[in-house]
Design a protein around this motif. Structure first.
Motif, PDB file in Angstrom:
ATOM      1  N   VAL A 225      32.823 -93.207  71.754  1.00  0.00           N
ATOM      2  CA  VAL A 225      33.607 -94.220  72.473  1.00  0.00           C
ATOM      3  C   VAL A 225      35.086 -93.929  72.277  1.00  0.00           C
ATOM      4  N   THR A 226      35.854 -94.031  73.342  1.00  0.00           N
ATOM      5  CA  THR A 226      37.309 -93.894  73.260  1.00  0.00           C
ATOM      6  C   THR A 226      37.950 -94.504  74.506  1.00  0.00           C
ATOM      7  N   GLY A 227      39.267 -94.563  74.514  1.00  0.00           N
ATOM      8  CA  GLY A 227      40.004 -95.124  75.642  1.00  0.00           C
ATOM      9  C   GLY A 227      41.300 -94.377  75.862  1.00  0.00           C
ATOM     10  N   GLY A 228      41.879 -94.524  77.041  1.00  0.00           N
ATOM     11  CA  GLY A 228      43.123 -93.838  77.359  1.00  0.00           C
ATOM     12  C   GLY A 228      43.739 -94.399  78.618  1.00  0.00           C
ATOM     13  N   HIS A 229      44.613 -93.606  79.220  1.00  0.00           N
ATOM     14  CA  HIS A 229      45.381 -94.047  80.387  1.00  0.00           C
ATOM     15  C   HIS A 229      45.333 -92.958  81.454  1.00  0.00           C
ATOM     16  N   GLN A 230      45.448 -93.404  82.701  1.00  0.00           N
ATOM     17  CA  GLN A 230      45.460 -92.458  83.821  1.00  0.00           C
ATOM     18  C   GLN A 230      46.436 -92.934  84.887  1.00  0.00           C
ATOM     19  N   VAL A 231      47.240 -91.994  85.396  1.00  0.00           N
ATOM     20  CA  VAL A 231      48.132 -92.233  86.534  1.00  0.00           C
ATOM     21  C   VAL A 231      47.681 -91.326  87.669  1.00  0.00           C
ATOM     22  N   GLU A 232      47.572 -91.904  88.857  1.00  0.00           N
ATOM     23  CA  GLU A 232      47.059 -91.174  90.023  1.00  0.00           C
ATOM     24  C   GLU A 232      48.049 -91.321  91.164  1.00  0.00           C
ATOM     25  N   LEU A 233      48.558 -90.196  91.664  1.00  0.00           N
ATOM     26  CA  LEU A 233      49.475 -90.169  92.801  1.00  0.00           C
ATOM     27  C   LEU A 233      48.758 -89.553  93.996  1.00  0.00           C
ATOM     28  N   GLU A 234      48.886 -90.197  95.139  1.00  0.00           N
ATOM     29  CA  GLU A 234      48.158 -89.735  96.335  1.00  0.00           C
ATOM     30  C   GLU A 234      49.084 -89.608  97.522  1.00  0.00           C
ATOM     31  N   ALA A 235      48.927 -88.546  98.288  1.00  0.00           N
ATOM     32  CA  ALA A 235      49.586 -88.377  99.586  1.00  0.00           C
ATOM     33  C   ALA A 235      48.510 -88.037 100.613  1.00  0.00           C
ATOM     34  N   ASN A 259      43.557 -90.389  70.988  1.00  0.00           N
ATOM     35  CA  ASN A 259      42.591 -90.545  69.893  1.00  0.00           C
ATOM     36  C   ASN A 259      41.329 -89.717  70.108  1.00  0.00           C
ATOM     37  N   LEU A 260      41.506 -88.467  70.541  1.00  0.00           N
ATOM     38  CA  LEU A 260      40.341 -87.600  70.653  1.00  0.00           C
ATOM     39  C   LEU A 260      39.912 -87.125  69.267  1.00  0.00           C
ATOM     40  N   ARG A 261      38.671 -86.691  69.189  1.00  0.00           N
ATOM     41  CA  ARG A 261      38.081 -86.292  67.919  1.00  0.00           C
ATOM     42  C   ARG A 261      38.683 -84.972  67.425  1.00  0.00           C
ATOM     43  N   GLY A 262      39.063 -84.952  66.139  1.00  0.00           N
ATOM     44  CA  GLY A 262      39.533 -83.727  65.492  1.00  0.00           C
ATOM     45  C   GLY A 262      40.736 -83.131  66.194  1.00  0.00           C
ATOM     46  N   ASP A 263      40.671 -81.818  66.437  1.00  0.00           N
ATOM     47  CA  ASP A 263      41.757 -81.094  67.109  1.00  0.00           C
ATOM     48  C   ASP A 263      41.486 -80.878  68.589  1.00  0.00           C
ATOM     49  N   ASP A 264      40.588 -81.667  69.168  1.00  0.00           N
ATOM     50  CA  ASP A 264      40.242 -81.486  70.578  1.00  0.00           C
ATOM     51  C   ASP A 264      41.427 -81.828  71.485  1.00  0.00           C
ATOM     52  N   ASP A 265      41.646 -80.970  72.459  1.00  0.00           N
ATOM     53  CA  ASP A 265      42.742 -81.164  73.420  1.00  0.00           C
ATOM     54  C   ASP A 265      42.262 -81.356  74.851  1.00  0.00           C
TER      55      ASP A 265
END
Length: 398
Positions: A225-235, A259-265
């Protein structure tokens, strides 16, 4: 494999709604023909003939009018005719009559309105199910009835997206200055539930994120389980000539997860079927070439036939690569191509439930790291089926 979401961009499913349907020509109904006047050669009634015959047999002498009375009658008649055609002269100092206001245009929709659009879409390869809802306020920009200005508005929407693995709650700001161009910006808070195979994260773009690997990770309990943010631009750019429609929607999508696990990018973005950077951009495009066949009748139904090409491109910064990695992009761009089919059952703007539309888009993966024979057969397309409907909940002309 039970991937419970659907990679459908907003423009992808606008095929039968909003912007696409705004390109449909207005349907004006001709007024009924005027009544034909009675013919001049209509027969006289028998009673009229009898009366005429009696008057010829026994005519009655008429008294001769006096010269004085005739002169007065003629003068009165002349005075009446002069008054009948005389234009009124405004008195000195009176204001000139005010000009008539221009006629209002009644067929361009409400100036202010609250609308909604609902989209329910299952998908296979990968498997998924998603519900999207846009509900919000629209302000019409122009008071002119011109095709190029149809649907022009400023708008703000509340936009939730729900599926069994992930939920996005956010808001969309929209500017549509003309029928051929629409711009949108959306912010969403993203919550992963840890259900099914998701969320799965990785250290390098070169790691395996095939369906076989995702299943194995889920069996090992590596999803979380985790959470985050997203921005979406559309044309969105679109045009219609007679029945031929061209549409191209480009999205820039920025994800931000702290807040990803370990060193995950990186993480597997199941809605786009791509390995995406946890802090970075990816670009998607859906381009459609369609033929719209409008059917005459009170329902205003429309059938759609054509093709869709879809591209997804993740953008990786140097920081996401591990020591010893080749600095390249093994995952993009992805490319799919296939037919796009749809049917709008009716279009009646006065209804709160309007434009029910069924869409089907099977697309074959032309370029994909795992779906072109390496893990999934190229013969297996990605198939999206969507049901879309919309309506106006409130509107005001003023």
């Amino acid at each position: 494999m039970t991937t419970p979401t659907c990679r459908l961009s907003i423009s992808a499913l606008s095929l039968g709604l909003m912007a696409l349907l705004s390109l449909a020509p207005s349907r004006a109904h001709a007024a009924p023909p005027s009544e034909v006047d009675a013919p001049d050669d209509a027969s006289a009634s028998p009673d009229a003939e009898v009366t005429a015959a009696d008057s010829e047999i026994a005519p009655q002498p008429e008294p001769e009018p006096s010269p004085v009375e005739d002169a007065e009658d003629v003068e009165n008649v002349e005075n009446v005719e002069d008054e009948k055609y005389m234009e009124p002269v405004p008195a000195e100092g009176d204001a000139a009559p005010a000009p008539k206001p221009p006629a209002t245009v009644d067929n361009i929709g409400s100036k202010h309105r609250i609308t909604y659009t609902s989209l329910l879409a299952p998908r296979i390869n990968p498997l998924g199910l998603e519900e999207r809802l846009w509900i919000g306020y629209e302000y019409r920009l122009y008071d002119k009835d011109k095709t190029i200005l149809n649907g022009s508005n400023l708008a703000i929407y509340f936009r939730p997206i729900v599926n069994p693995a992930i939920t996005l709650i956010g808001a969309t700001v929209q500017v549509q200055p003309a029928a051929v161009l629409r711009l949108r910006a959306t912010y969403s808070y993203v919550q992963w539930f840890g259900t099914f195979q998701f969320m799965q994260t990785y250290e390098s773009p070169h790691e395996d994120y095939s369906e076989t690997r995702l299943d194995a990770q889920a069996d090992a309990g590596e999803n979380y389980v985790t959470g985050g943010h997203q921005v979406e631009l559309e044309a969105l750019v679109q045009a219609r000539y007679k029945g031929l429609v061209f549409r191209s929607a480009t999205f820039g999508i920025y994800n931000h997860y702290d807040n990803l696990r370990g060193d995950d990018d990186l993480f597997y973005a199941v809605r786009y079927d791509i390995l995406a950077p946890a802090k970075g951009w990816m670009i998607t495009n859906d381009t459609d070439l369609l033929w719209l066949q409008d059917f005459k009748g009170p329902r205003h139904a429309t059938a759609m036939f054509g093709a869709r090409a879809s591209t997804v491109m993740p953008i990786y910064s140097d920081e996401v690569y591990e020591e010893g990695d080749v600095i390249d992009n093994p995952n993009g761009p992805q490319f799919k191509l296939g037919p796009a089919l749809g049917y709008i059952f009716y279009d009646r703007p006065d209804r709160k439930f309007n434009k029910p539309t069924l869409l089907m888009m099977p697309q074959w993966n032309i370029k994909h790291r795992w779906r072109t024979g390496r893990d999934v057969s190229t013969a297996m397309p990605t198939i999206v089926i969507a049901f879309v409907f919309s309506g106006q909940l409130w509107g005001s002309k003023n």
